[in-house]
Design an enzyme around this catalytic site. Structure first.
Site, PDB file in Angstrom:
ATOM      1  N   ASP A  55      32.866  -6.334   8.229  1.00  0.00           N
ATOM      2  CA  ASP A  55      33.971  -5.496   8.702  1.00  0.00           C
ATOM      3  C   ASP A  55      33.674  -4.861  10.056  1.00  0.00           C
ATOM      4  OD1 ASP A  55      36.358  -4.168   8.775  1.00  0.00           O
ATOM      5  OD2 ASP A  55      35.828  -2.650   7.298  1.00  0.00           O
ATOM      6  N   LYS A  65      48.631  -7.593   4.748  1.00  0.00           N
ATOM      7  CA  LYS A  65      47.371  -7.317   4.051  1.00  0.00           C
ATOM      8  C   LYS A  65      47.724  -7.267   2.571  1.00  0.00           C
ATOM      9  CE  LYS A  65      43.729  -3.769   3.648  1.00  0.00           C
ATOM     10  NZ  LYS A  65      43.157  -2.538   4.254  1.00  0.00           N
ATOM     11  N   GLU A 124      41.735  -4.084  -0.725  1.00  0.00           N
ATOM     12  CA  GLU A 124      41.540  -2.642  -0.686  1.00  0.00           C
ATOM     13  C   GLU A 124      42.729  -1.874  -1.275  1.00  0.00           C
ATOM     14  OE1 GLU A 124      38.460  -2.168   3.011  1.00  0.00           O
ATOM     15  OE2 GLU A 124      40.563  -2.056   3.528  1.00  0.00           O
ATOM     16  N   GLU A 182      35.874   1.739  15.242  1.00  0.00           N
ATOM     17  CA  GLU A 182      35.681   2.307  13.910  1.00  0.00           C
ATOM     18  C   GLU A 182      34.203   2.449  13.561  1.00  0.00           C
ATOM     19  OE1 GLU A 182      37.641   0.117  10.809  1.00  0.00           O
ATOM     20  OE2 GLU A 182      36.672   1.224   9.200  1.00  0.00           O
ATOM     21  N   GLU A 230      40.720 -11.891  14.381  1.00  0.00           N
ATOM     22  CA  GLU A 230      41.004 -10.446  14.417  1.00  0.00           C
ATOM     23  C   GLU A 230      39.784  -9.695  14.922  1.00  0.00           C
ATOM     24  OE1 GLU A 230      43.159  -8.675  11.057  1.00  0.00           O
ATOM     25  OE2 GLU A 230      41.898  -6.892  11.179  1.00  0.00           O
ATOM     26  N   ARG A 273      46.379 -11.974   6.310  1.00  0.00           N
ATOM     27  CA  ARG A 273      44.984 -11.592   6.552  1.00  0.00           C
ATOM     28  C   ARG A 273      44.045 -12.117   5.455  1.00  0.00           C
ATOM     29  NH1 ARG A 273      43.586  -6.182   6.749  1.00  0.00           N
ATOM     30  NH2 ARG A 273      42.411  -6.058   8.681  1.00  0.00           N
ATOM     31  N   TRP A 275      31.152  -0.521  -1.007  1.00  0.00           N
ATOM     32  CA  TRP A 275      31.453   0.437   0.063  1.00  0.00           C
ATOM     33  C   TRP A 275      30.225   1.317   0.357  1.00  0.00           C
ATOM     34  CZ3 TRP A 275      36.941   2.461  -1.856  1.00  0.00           C
ATOM     35  CH2 TRP A 275      37.914   1.505  -1.516  1.00  0.00           C
TER      36      TRP A 275
END
Lengths: 741, 741
Positions: free
Chosen positions: B390, B312, B316, B418, B412, B349, B574
């Protein structure tokens, strides 16, 4: 046909895919393997006469049925109050109020109310073989439902350990009123000094989701007489007292109540500020008093049988009454007054020491608390760690025991092995507990053991969410031993006289054997070997970690492995060098009159044993004395040679444990055997690391050689000093720093 | 006598104290309950002809014996290469090189090498009923030991799901080369987005102590064809690449190798600086290249079959090649070159987006990666999340699928929930996976499903150290479904033609039924009910959380519960308000040509379905369009009423699941039934919370009433907005902040 069925039976019982994972602890209830004994048990118990009118009695009945049916491998029918008339071999259990059968026994004088039942008090029980109308029966009787529950577990223990059940005449009364586990569990599920995974309390899913583990936790505790549990860390989060979390605690309390266990909470002294919106937490401030009173009311409304508060105040950075110029008594009494209307207690910890005070850390708790004797409310207990430093492999008993006659004291033992190899070292702690409980304080003259100075025992739990609860299969034995010692009544004695204060009356060997039989096997040779390992293990650990009275030389903060060289802590009294004081002249902490004189805190009878270099037993030598390297020991060896001898013996003894364990292969299940084998190999590796690192370091002062022919260290001192442990378990804090936005 | 023995048998099998704790997953192997079938199976399998010349074959043999003996309730003798001559009903398993019996079958043309074995490749297998010399036998054959292992597990699955085993002719070949679990596990044992306790990797006791769980983990994965595992979090700690941790990873790799599973590691791009002492991590710097080359050599020396790196980067807050003005291709190729000599891969990723870029977050990964197509080394795979945001309850497929024809892609998926209720909501994810895999990208014209554009599948694991692995008993089904879909070959088909790219050929219903039969029961009525619940559950969750194309309106950071009002995040992208864009005019994110035009990233055939308000299916409406509150929906209801209808239906459907679950009581074990009952009650509670909070909030814009007669919210919006979750699980970081001194 018979043979085929038998094969099937064996296959099924073995359970092709059910490995022995340790989850069942000492409550396994597998069918009795000895066929003669099995037959005997089966004839003795044909039915159970049990009226389950309350939740606790229901728990007891369920356990009895599950246990008996498992052990006997047959269904056991139930009768109630003699109806239908049972076949011979009935097991009767209850109290005079729950069971008509027991009432009729009282009438018939088969049991005597005043003589036999009254002395049992609230928790005691009797188990008796009686013959009534020519019929043999067994009775478990008590004054309370809780007593019946304890009696049931004791009865099952007799079967699990393969005792004869003929002519039973057992009376058992606990020595301690408070038998409590302290969980150092944080709200984010980390566990301070936890080495068995993470917290068993899943706060997130409570109260709606009740994990089956909670029930099994309660069963295990009740089986050894534990009657209280402090759910959260003494380094407490104030959030624990918010409504959200109280509701979660109440759900656990509702369940635990059915096993005779009361819930306690650790509280943060500054909670009135942090969650109450007050400007102060001063114990003499009326608004603060009011806040605690209302909080206590709220808690006890949710948890009617709430146990009380456990408090760590003005200790290692925790807030407390001294922040406001008040005493520990002021602080404790504030909470005691709030809880008094609800018959709850305050357990106030005496574990205090200050870096600013230029005084031996070992002396500070005594100096602080001794003057407060008599100043606490009736519902305050002061909780004292077994030794004056901090749960070391060996410490003398804490000088406060016997020194506060006007204040009820609790003993605080640590079951989790913070300073004893975490959960990877096999260390059976009963001998450590016993050494302390049996120690003579001389505070009321000779014959005043520590056990007689306390009203309760708290054990810092070694329980986590690992499948086998405690990480190391043998760590379960420390949980077991703690409970059995807190209860204290003799389990194997046939005619034990009502125990008064005989907390120490069960021997370490008795406890080890009970535990081995229930947990591993009833195979005599295996029992003998495993027992030998267990009984030797604590002294072995002392030998390879901190022999001859050394203490607190573990890695800084995480306490993993040796770090006698460490001197960088923010506080001097957190540094290993503070404790061993090695220099070119010698090693050890002079706590005699020429040094800190910590000795003076003990009654004269006690301190004479340690006062002189000449008479001081080897085991305590460097705790009390700074001793020259070439000082001639009782063995004839020099101190340096003796130190080497101890470290080398420690490592050799771990190797002996490894070979002893090899000899029991086949006598116990393959899975746990394999686990322990791996763990012993880690222990051997780490014991060697301890020996090498410590001797190489101390050698820089002694400048004397290692014994001729002895195994050489496989690294230099520099290598050991540079080892780094990023994620040693058990060091997490209360978790407030991971608070979500 | 017979009766007594039977009773004993039942008692033993039930195991008085062995509760069904879920640890055994779908590999329970309890004796077949249907007596007719049991008899049939017993006659069919009298012995096993199996030569265990390699560790993988030994794993396969052990599993076969354990499984068969458990299911058949009798010991199954082993023969080797036809000696001693087995009784009829022999099960032969092996490869042409391991088994002389299989070689003789090839000679006798009972199996044809070119026609039947060759197409199986490295992982495929065949299971065949054959008659040889009048004797009925069953053969499991493959080209490799791994193929045999997969065949054995498939064979056991047939028995566990009670299939007839007559006339078997199964050929099974995996559709995907890489079938990998991604663990987001940190070195301190916290798990990012983990809701089932903490990490199963006990780094502290590795490599010496090998938890039994590691073996059972490998067994479970191999049983569904998973052949890779990334041990650590993509938000990686550089410490993972230090020697200490590599040795620990190697111990796991040694074990997993015996189950055909390769170990991969997540790496931090700045590792050359953090643990290598370099001043830069610039991919074009020769010292950096050298460092990675040596590191790769070191790893592959410890782990000869090392899988590769997962990265990654520049995502982020993670470091990456862009820190040095280089591209993702430069970064990936750096690592690819280091790994190439060892035949390892780099999984890079594509989950990147930037707050600084004034562009719809949904578009950014495509914009970044599409131009790099063809610029990656051969041993680089780009890993793309199923949807462009996401892991939402529903998203359209990611526009990168089919858009990078010159680059192998990995899918993925997220197994851990989550954004789907953590581990307390029953949500069967196979329909979500299938919706994506079956979606037509139109990138090679109509009939270009996503499944045809990928070379592997990664699943972000939902596994923790909870006793039942995944927290919710039904969460195990998502682990299972992921593996089965990554394998993709039809399990129930008798004569499946060799699968090419049919990743999606198993239906969700097939997978659910397989799983239920192995995990819970073969009772037909119970299967039907549970299957109905599972198949409906994902849509139900969409309804009560994010109906009509809404997305990412969960609580900030922890993603627990609803927070559509949240607008305080450090980054705009976000914030829930960024995603739903509700205002008095309407609600939804205009991603058509009048808005962000994310649509243009899809092939024309794909985007026509979503482009117009009129034709866009309800399920995607607010993903693509900003829609007026009173817009007339296909149902005839206004948008506002439809939104209400969906939220209310969602809650009602959870209540339906609760009553459906009640109806299976008694058909499955009491313990898990009780667990799921409690969890469904939590789900119902939280679904109601979602409905009330979202509708009250959106109502502040729509200013329209809730449906007449509908259940009223039990709190005000203000109440929901002020709820606070201090310790929602799964939010811990890599844990460097808890690094010890």
């Amino acid at each position: 046909m018979k043979k085929i069925l038998f094969t099937l039976l064996v296959l099924c019982c073995t359970g092709a895919t059910e490995a022995e994972d340790g989850y069942r602890l000492w409550l396994r209830y597998d069918q009795v393997a000895d066929s003669r004994l099995l037959q005997q048990y089966r004839t003795s118990f044909s039915s159970i006469d049990f009226t389950t009118s309350t939740p606790i009695l229901l728990s007891a009945f369920r356990e009895l049925t599950t246990g008996l049916e498992g052990l006997l491998g047959k269904p056991i029918p139930r009768v109630e109050n003699g109806h239908p008339l049972p076949a011979p071999g009935c097991l009767v259990a209850g109290t005079p109020s729950s069971s008509a059968t027991i009432r009729s026994m009282l009438l018939e004088k088969e049991i005597h109310l005043e003589k036999e039942l009254s002395p049992l008090g609230e928790d005691g029980f009797l188990i008796r073989s009686i013959t009534t109308g020519g019929r043999k029966e067994t009775v478990i009787a008590a004054n309370t439902d809780r007593g019946v529950l304890y009696g049931v577990f004791h009865f099952l223990r007799l079967l699990q350990t393969q005792q004869s059940l003929q002519g039973l005449s057992i009376t058992s009364i606990p020595a301690m009123t408070y038998r409590v586990l302290d969980h150092w569990d944080n709200l984010n599920r980390t566990v301070e000094r936890g080495y068995a995974g993470f917290s068993i309390w899943n706060w997130f899913t409570l109260p709606q989701y009740m994990d089956r583990r909670y029930t099994d936790y309660a069963r295990a505790n009740a089986s050894i007489g534990i009657n209280g549990t402090v759910l959260n860390n003494v380094n407490a989060s104030a959030l624990m007292l918010t409504r959200d979390y109280l509701v979660k605690a109440a759900a656990l309390a509702d369940l635990f109540r059915t096993y005779g266990i009361r819930v306690y909470l650790s509280v943060k002294f500054s909670a009135p500020i942090e969650i109450g919106g007050l400007k102060t937490a001063d114990p003499l401030d009326p608004a603060v008093q009011d806040w605690w009173r209302k909080k206590a009311d709220e808690i006890c409304q949710l948890i009617p049988d709430f146990g009380g508060f456990l408090v760590k105040a003005n200790s290692e950075g925790q807030p407390g009454p001294q922040n406001y110029g008040r005493s520990h008594a002021d602080g404790a009494n504030l909470l005691a007054d709030a809880l008094a209307p609800h018959k709850c207690i305050v357990i106030w910890r005496a574990f205090v020491y200050s870096n600013e005070t230029p005084e031996d850390r070992a002396k500070q708790a005594y100096n602080e608390f001794k003057p407060l004797d008599g100043k606490f409310r009736d519902n305050v207990l002061v909780q004292v760690k077994n030794g004056p430093i901090d749960f070391q492999p060996r410490e003398p008993f804490h000088p406060l025991f016997g020194a506060m006659p006007a204040t009820p004291l609790m003993m605080e033992f640590q079951l989790t092995q913070e300073y004893l190899g975490f959960s990877t070292h096999l260390v059976f702690l009963a001998p450590l507990f016993k050494e302390c409980l049996d120690a003579d304080t001389y505070t009321k003259g000779k014959g005043s053991p520590v056990s007689g100075t306390i009203k309760g025992m708290a054990g810092v739990a070694n329980i986590g969410n690992d499948r086998n609860w405690c990480g190391h299969p043998f760590a379960q034995a420390n949980w077991y031993a703690f409970g059995r010692l807190a209860w204290g009544a003799a389990s194997s004695a046939r005619n034990a006289s009502p125990a008064s204060a005989q907390a120490a009356s069960l021997s370490s060997a008795d406890i080890a054997e009970e535990w081995i039989r229930q947990t591993f096997t009833n195979h005599p040779a295996a029992i003998a070997t495993i027992k030998k390992m267990m009984l030797a293990s604590r002294e072995i650990t002392v030998d390879y970690m901190t022999p001859l009275g050394l203490h607190h030389i573990m890695g800084y903060s995480h306490h993993y492995g040796p770090a006698p060289w460490y001197d960088k802590a923010a506080r001097a009294d957190w540094n290993p060098v503070y404790f061993h004081k090695a220099d070119t002249a010698g090693i050890g902490f002079d706590r005699t009159s020429t040094g800190s004189n910590a000795l003076e805190q003990y009654a004269p009878g006690a301190h004479t044993q340690w006062a002189t270099l000449k008479d001081c037993p080897d085991a305590w030598l460097l705790w009390w004395h700074h001793v020259p390297w070439k000082y001639r020991m009782h063995s004839g060896r020099s101190l340096w040679d003796e130190l080497c001898y101890k470290y080398y013996t420690g490592v050799d003894s771990v190797r002996w444990m490894q070979s002893a364990w090899k000899s029991v292969k086949g006598s116990i299940d393959e899975e746990r055997w394999e686990q322990v084998k791996m763990l012993l190999s880690m222990q051997q590796h780490e014991a060697t690391w301890w020996r090498n690192a410590c001797l190489l370091y101390f050698q820089t002062f002694s400048r004397l050689p290692l014994p001729a022919g002895a195994e050489r260290p496989d690294h230099t001192l520099d290598y050991y000093e540079k080892l780094n442990f990023y994620y040693a378990p058990g060091t997490a804090t209360t978790g407030l720093e991971s608070r979500n936005h």
